[in-house]
Motif scaffolding. Structure first.
Motif, PDB file in Angstrom:
ATOM      1  N   TYR A  87      -2.208  -4.239  -5.953  1.00 36.51           N
ATOM      2  CA  TYR A  87      -1.941  -4.586  -4.545  1.00 36.51           C
ATOM      3  C   TYR A  87      -1.781  -6.094  -4.361  1.00 36.51           C
ATOM      4  CZ  TYR A  87      -2.115   0.198  -3.110  1.00 36.51           C
ATOM      5  OH  TYR A  87      -1.801   1.531  -2.961  1.00 36.51           O
ATOM      6  N   GLY A 206      -3.728  12.178  -1.295  1.00 38.09           N
ATOM      7  CA  GLY A 206      -4.930  12.995  -1.106  1.00 38.09           C
ATOM      8  C   GLY A 206      -5.745  12.562   0.096  1.00 38.09           C
ATOM      9  N   LEU A 258      21.120   5.863  -0.061  1.00 41.62           N
ATOM     10  CA  LEU A 258      22.074   5.617  -1.155  1.00 41.62           C
ATOM     11  C   LEU A 258      22.529   6.932  -1.767  1.00 41.62           C
ATOM     12  CD1 LEU A 258      20.568   2.715  -3.317  1.00 41.62           C
ATOM     13  CD2 LEU A 258      22.464   2.609  -1.678  1.00 41.62           C
ATOM     14  N   SER A 275      21.468   0.630   3.343  1.00 41.54           N
ATOM     15  CA  SER A 275      21.139   0.628   4.777  1.00 41.54           C
ATOM     16  C   SER A 275      21.430  -0.716   5.433  1.00 41.54           C
ATOM     17  CB  SER A 275      19.682   1.041   4.991  1.00 41.54           C
ATOM     18  OG  SER A 275      18.802   0.252   4.228  1.00 41.54           O
TER      19      SER A 275
HETATM   20  C1  BJW Z   1      18.086   3.246  -0.115  1.00 41.33           C
HETATM   21  C2  BJW Z   1      18.347   1.973  -0.531  1.00 41.33           C
HETATM   22  C3  BJW Z   1      19.152   1.234   0.295  1.00 41.33           C
HETATM   23  C4  BJW Z   1      17.036   2.876  -2.063  1.00 41.33           C
HETATM   24  N1  BJW Z   1      19.625   1.775   1.379  1.00 41.33           N
HETATM   25  N2  BJW Z   1      18.513   3.844   0.945  1.00 41.33           N
HETATM   26  C5  BJW Z   1       2.529  19.384   1.094  1.00 41.33           C
HETATM   27  C6  BJW Z   1       3.302  19.778   0.013  1.00 41.33           C
HETATM   28  C7  BJW Z   1       3.213  19.108  -1.196  1.00 41.33           C
HETATM   29  C8  BJW Z   1       2.352  18.032  -1.369  1.00 41.33           C
HETATM   30  C9  BJW Z   1       1.580  17.650  -0.303  1.00 41.33           C
HETATM   31  C10 BJW Z   1       1.678  18.327   0.894  1.00 41.33           C
HETATM   32  N3  BJW Z   1       0.808  17.714   1.760  1.00 41.33           N
HETATM   33  C11 BJW Z   1       0.190  16.696   1.130  1.00 41.33           C
HETATM   34  C12 BJW Z   1       0.642  16.648  -0.134  1.00 41.33           C
HETATM   35  C13 BJW Z   1       0.199  15.657  -1.159  1.00 41.33           C
HETATM   36  C14 BJW Z   1       0.823  14.306  -1.010  1.00 41.33           C
HETATM   37  C15 BJW Z   1       2.334  14.434  -1.267  1.00 41.33           C
HETATM   38  O1  BJW Z   1       3.143  14.461  -0.371  1.00 41.33           O
HETATM   39  N4  BJW Z   1       2.724  14.459  -2.515  1.00 41.33           N
HETATM   40  C16 BJW Z   1       4.139  14.564  -2.870  1.00 41.33           C
HETATM   41  C17 BJW Z   1       4.455  13.510  -3.920  1.00 41.33           C
HETATM   42  C18 BJW Z   1       4.454  15.949  -3.285  1.00 41.33           C
HETATM   43  N5  BJW Z   1       0.586  13.715   0.306  1.00 41.33           N
HETATM   44  C19 BJW Z   1      -0.556  13.135   0.599  1.00 41.33           C
HETATM   45  O2  BJW Z   1      -1.470  13.093  -0.204  1.00 41.33           O
HETATM   46  C20 BJW Z   1      -0.682  12.538   1.972  1.00 41.33           C
HETATM   47  N6  BJW Z   1      -1.878  12.944   2.584  1.00 41.33           N
HETATM   48  C21 BJW Z   1      -1.982  14.108   3.223  1.00 41.33           C
HETATM   49  O3  BJW Z   1      -1.061  14.859   3.388  1.00 41.33           O
HETATM   50  O4  BJW Z   1      -3.233  14.322   3.699  1.00 41.33           O
HETATM   51  C22 BJW Z   1      -3.520  15.592   4.266  1.00 41.33           C
HETATM   52  C23 BJW Z   1      -4.653  16.169   3.508  1.00 41.33           C
HETATM   53  C24 BJW Z   1      -5.571  15.382   2.861  1.00 41.33           C
HETATM   54  C25 BJW Z   1      -6.599  15.940   2.165  1.00 41.33           C
HETATM   55  C26 BJW Z   1      -6.683  17.307   2.103  1.00 41.33           C
HETATM   56  C27 BJW Z   1      -5.767  18.103   2.757  1.00 41.33           C
HETATM   57  C28 BJW Z   1      -4.746  17.523   3.467  1.00 41.33           C
HETATM   58  C29 BJW Z   1      -0.784  11.037   1.890  1.00 41.33           C
HETATM   59  C30 BJW Z   1       0.465  10.432   1.379  1.00 41.33           C
HETATM   60  C31 BJW Z   1       0.311   8.930   1.306  1.00 41.33           C
HETATM   61  C32 BJW Z   1       1.482   8.318   0.566  1.00 41.33           C
HETATM   62  N7  BJW Z   1       1.138   7.041   0.159  1.00 41.33           N
HETATM   63  C33 BJW Z   1       2.137   6.223  -0.504  1.00 41.33           C
HETATM   64  C34 BJW Z   1       1.427   4.975  -1.020  1.00 41.33           C
HETATM   65  C35 BJW Z   1       1.027   4.081   0.139  1.00 41.33           C
HETATM   66  C36 BJW Z   1       0.337   2.867  -0.338  1.00 41.33           C
HETATM   67  C37 BJW Z   1       1.185   2.053  -1.281  1.00 41.33           C
HETATM   68  O5  BJW Z   1       2.360   1.761  -1.010  1.00 41.33           O
HETATM   69  O6  BJW Z   1       0.657   1.671  -2.294  1.00 41.33           O
HETATM   70  O7  BJW Z   1       3.180   5.875   0.408  1.00 41.33           O
HETATM   71  S1  BJW Z   1       3.018   7.053  -1.792  1.00 41.33           S
HETATM   72  C38 BJW Z   1       4.558   6.294  -1.506  1.00 41.33           C
HETATM   73  O8  BJW Z   1       5.529   7.295  -1.113  1.00 41.33           O
HETATM   74  C39 BJW Z   1       4.345   5.389  -0.284  1.00 41.33           C
HETATM   75  C40 BJW Z   1       5.580   5.660   0.514  1.00 41.33           C
HETATM   76  O9  BJW Z   1       5.384   5.329   1.867  1.00 41.33           O
HETATM   77  C41 BJW Z   1       5.834   7.124   0.276  1.00 41.33           C
HETATM   78  C42 BJW Z   1       7.236   7.561   0.563  1.00 41.33           C
HETATM   79  O10 BJW Z   1       8.155   6.959  -0.278  1.00 41.33           O
HETATM   80  P1  BJW Z   1       9.567   6.533   0.286  1.00 41.33           P
HETATM   81  O11 BJW Z   1       9.414   5.516   1.334  1.00 41.33           O
HETATM   82  O12 BJW Z   1      10.344   7.738   0.633  1.00 41.33           O
HETATM   83  O13 BJW Z   1      10.175   5.784  -0.993  1.00 41.33           O
HETATM   84  P2  BJW Z   1      10.918   6.374  -2.275  1.00 41.33           P
HETATM   85  O14 BJW Z   1      10.870   5.332  -3.321  1.00 41.33           O
HETATM   86  O15 BJW Z   1      10.428   7.711  -2.625  1.00 41.33           O
HETATM   87  O16 BJW Z   1      12.412   6.582  -1.788  1.00 41.33           O
HETATM   88  C43 BJW Z   1      13.263   5.508  -1.463  1.00 41.33           C
HETATM   89  C44 BJW Z   1      14.562   6.068  -0.953  1.00 41.33           C
HETATM   90  O17 BJW Z   1      15.359   5.001  -0.528  1.00 41.33           O
HETATM   91  C45 BJW Z   1      15.353   6.827  -2.021  1.00 41.33           C
HETATM   92  O18 BJW Z   1      15.823   8.056  -1.469  1.00 41.33           O
HETATM   93  C46 BJW Z   1      16.541   5.900  -2.333  1.00 41.33           C
HETATM   94  O19 BJW Z   1      17.741   6.603  -2.627  1.00 41.33           O
HETATM   95  C47 BJW Z   1      16.674   5.173  -1.012  1.00 41.33           C
HETATM   96  N8  BJW Z   1      17.228   3.825  -1.122  1.00 41.33           N
HETATM   97  N9  BJW Z   1      17.681   1.757  -1.755  1.00 41.33           N
HETATM   98  C48 BJW Z   1      19.304   3.067   1.700  1.00 41.33           C
HETATM   99  N10 BJW Z   1      19.470  -0.043  -0.048  1.00 41.33           N
END
Ligand code: BJW
Ligand code: ZN
Length: 285
Positions: A87, A206, A258, A275
């Motif tokens: 971080y 989580g 993208l 974007s």
């Molecule tokens: C461009 C571009 C340009 C590039 N122009 N585009 C249901 C089903 C399955 C799993 C789960 C579920 N519910 C919960 C889960 C588990 C988990 C989860 O979702 N896992 C998946 C991986 C499957 N979720 C959680 O754990 C969440 N908590 C939760 O649901 O709690 C409820 C609960 C808790 C306990 C018990 C029971 C229920 C919490 C999720 C927190 C996510 N945290 C992170 C880290 C934050 C801190 C940090 O940054 O260090 O957040 S993970 C990471 O992913 C970060 C982001 O915000 C998040 C999303 O990513 P994002 O923004 O979409 O980025 P990318 O890299 O994935 O994509 C970038 C995109 O941009 C791409 O598409 C490119 O093509 C595009 N791009 N350049 C336009 N120039």
């Protein structure tokens, strides 16, 4: 809408008829011009052109780790020094970067809408603060902030822009795979005034999102009459179900990315490209 309702709606959304989205910018702008409440959901892609790596794909590594390895409560419990190095690196990186044309366009659009008695709700998954630095007034930070800490003992949340955040992290956090972890003792990591260990105030895998923040986002999504989904892979829940849920109630959703995502075919519009180009064009600012 309550979380359970959103989850139920997501299952329904995935059952909706999937069709080829339109890339007709004029048609999108016509609908946008008549909308009263615009909701925006942004992800890491919106900051990519500012030089901030996205999470998924080859750029998503820090050393040999990906976000799901370090952005967890378990990782912090096992090795707070390693997680703080991660971080610290990202805080220092963001401090050297600037908002890009997409951030600025959204900020100007918010002001323009306000002047005409309309409204923009900006919901971001990003923790980099670049929307705010571009001038966006009201930003719903779903996943917290790189520049806030939370005490593991007393729970206090505080803004923290110190660089470095503590002396022991100065010069640490090198991202290359050969860099070795420094194993800073807990007592030299960021500390609260109560003596407790501080952690980044971000939502790790989580962990539940803050209820008030989630409620605010859900209220905006329920009342919007158009939704823009910018630079997110739509794979991390609960944010991944927001726009499909909006689309399910017949509201136009436009994706700016993208590439295609798992949700692209649930949306009315898809604009493929950086974007920093597509968003200003779509908003006409
Ligand atoms: C461009 C571009 C340009 C590039 N122009 N585009 C249901 C089903 C399955 C799993 C789960 C579920 N519910 C919960 C889960 C588990 C988990 C989860 O979702 N896992 C998946 C991986 C499957 N979720 C959680 O754990 C969440 N908590 C939760 O649901 O709690 C409820 C609960 C808790 C306990 C018990 C029971 C229920 C919490 C999720 C927190 C996510 N945290 C992170 C880290 C934050 C801190 C940090 O940054 O260090 O957040 S993970 C990471 O992913 C970060 C982001 O915000 C998040 C999303 O990513 P994002 O923004 O979409 O980025 P990318 O890299 O994935 O994509 C970038 C995109 O941009 C791409 O598409 C490119 O093509 C595009 N791009 N350049 C336009 N120039
Ligand atoms: Zn404390």
């Amino acid at each position: 809408m309550h979380r359970t309702a959103l989850v139920t709606l997501r299952h329904t959304a995935t059952m909706s008829v999937r069709s080829q989205p339109s890339s007709n910018m004029a048609a999108f702008r016509e609908i946008l011009s008549k909308s009263k409440h615009v909701a925006v959901l942004s992800g890491a892609g919106v900051s990519a052109e500012s030089g901030i790596p996205t999470f998924r794909g080859s750029g998503g590594f820090w050393r040999t780790y990906q976000a799901q390895d370090l952005a967890t409560p378990g990782a912090f419990a096992r090795d707070p020094s390693l997680v703080w190095e991660f971080y610290h690196y990202r805080r220092e990186l963001v401090l050297t970067k600037e908002p890009n044309k997409a951030h600025f366009a959204l900020a100007k659009f918010e002001r323009d809408l306000e002047l005409s008695g309309r409204k923009l709700s900006l919901i971001t998954q990003n923790i980099d603060g670049l929307h705010q630095r571009a001038g966006s007034q009201k930003v719903i930070e779903l996943h917290g902030s790189l520049f806030k800490t939370r005490c593991m003992s007393c729970g206090e949340v505080a803004e923290n822009r110190n660089s470095p955040i503590c002396p022991a992290l100065a010069g640490k956090g090198a991202p290359d795979p050969q860099a070795t972890a420094v194993q800073i003792p807990k007592t030299d990591l960021p500390q609260c005034h109560c003596g407790g260990l501080l952690r980044p105030h971000v939502v790790w895998f989580g962990e539940a999102l803050d209820t008030a923040v989630l409620n605010e986002a859900e209220a905006a999504l329920e009342s919007c009459d158009i939704c823009l989904v910018i630079g997110t892979s739509s794979v991390v829940y609960p944010a991944a179900m927001f726009a499909p849920t909006v689309a399910r109630r017949g509201v136009p959703v436009a994706e700016f990315n993208l590439e295609k995502t798992p949700e692209t075919y649930n949306f009315q519009f898809h604009f493929e490209g950086p974007s920093g180009t597509t968003v200003p064009e779509a908003l006409g600012v």
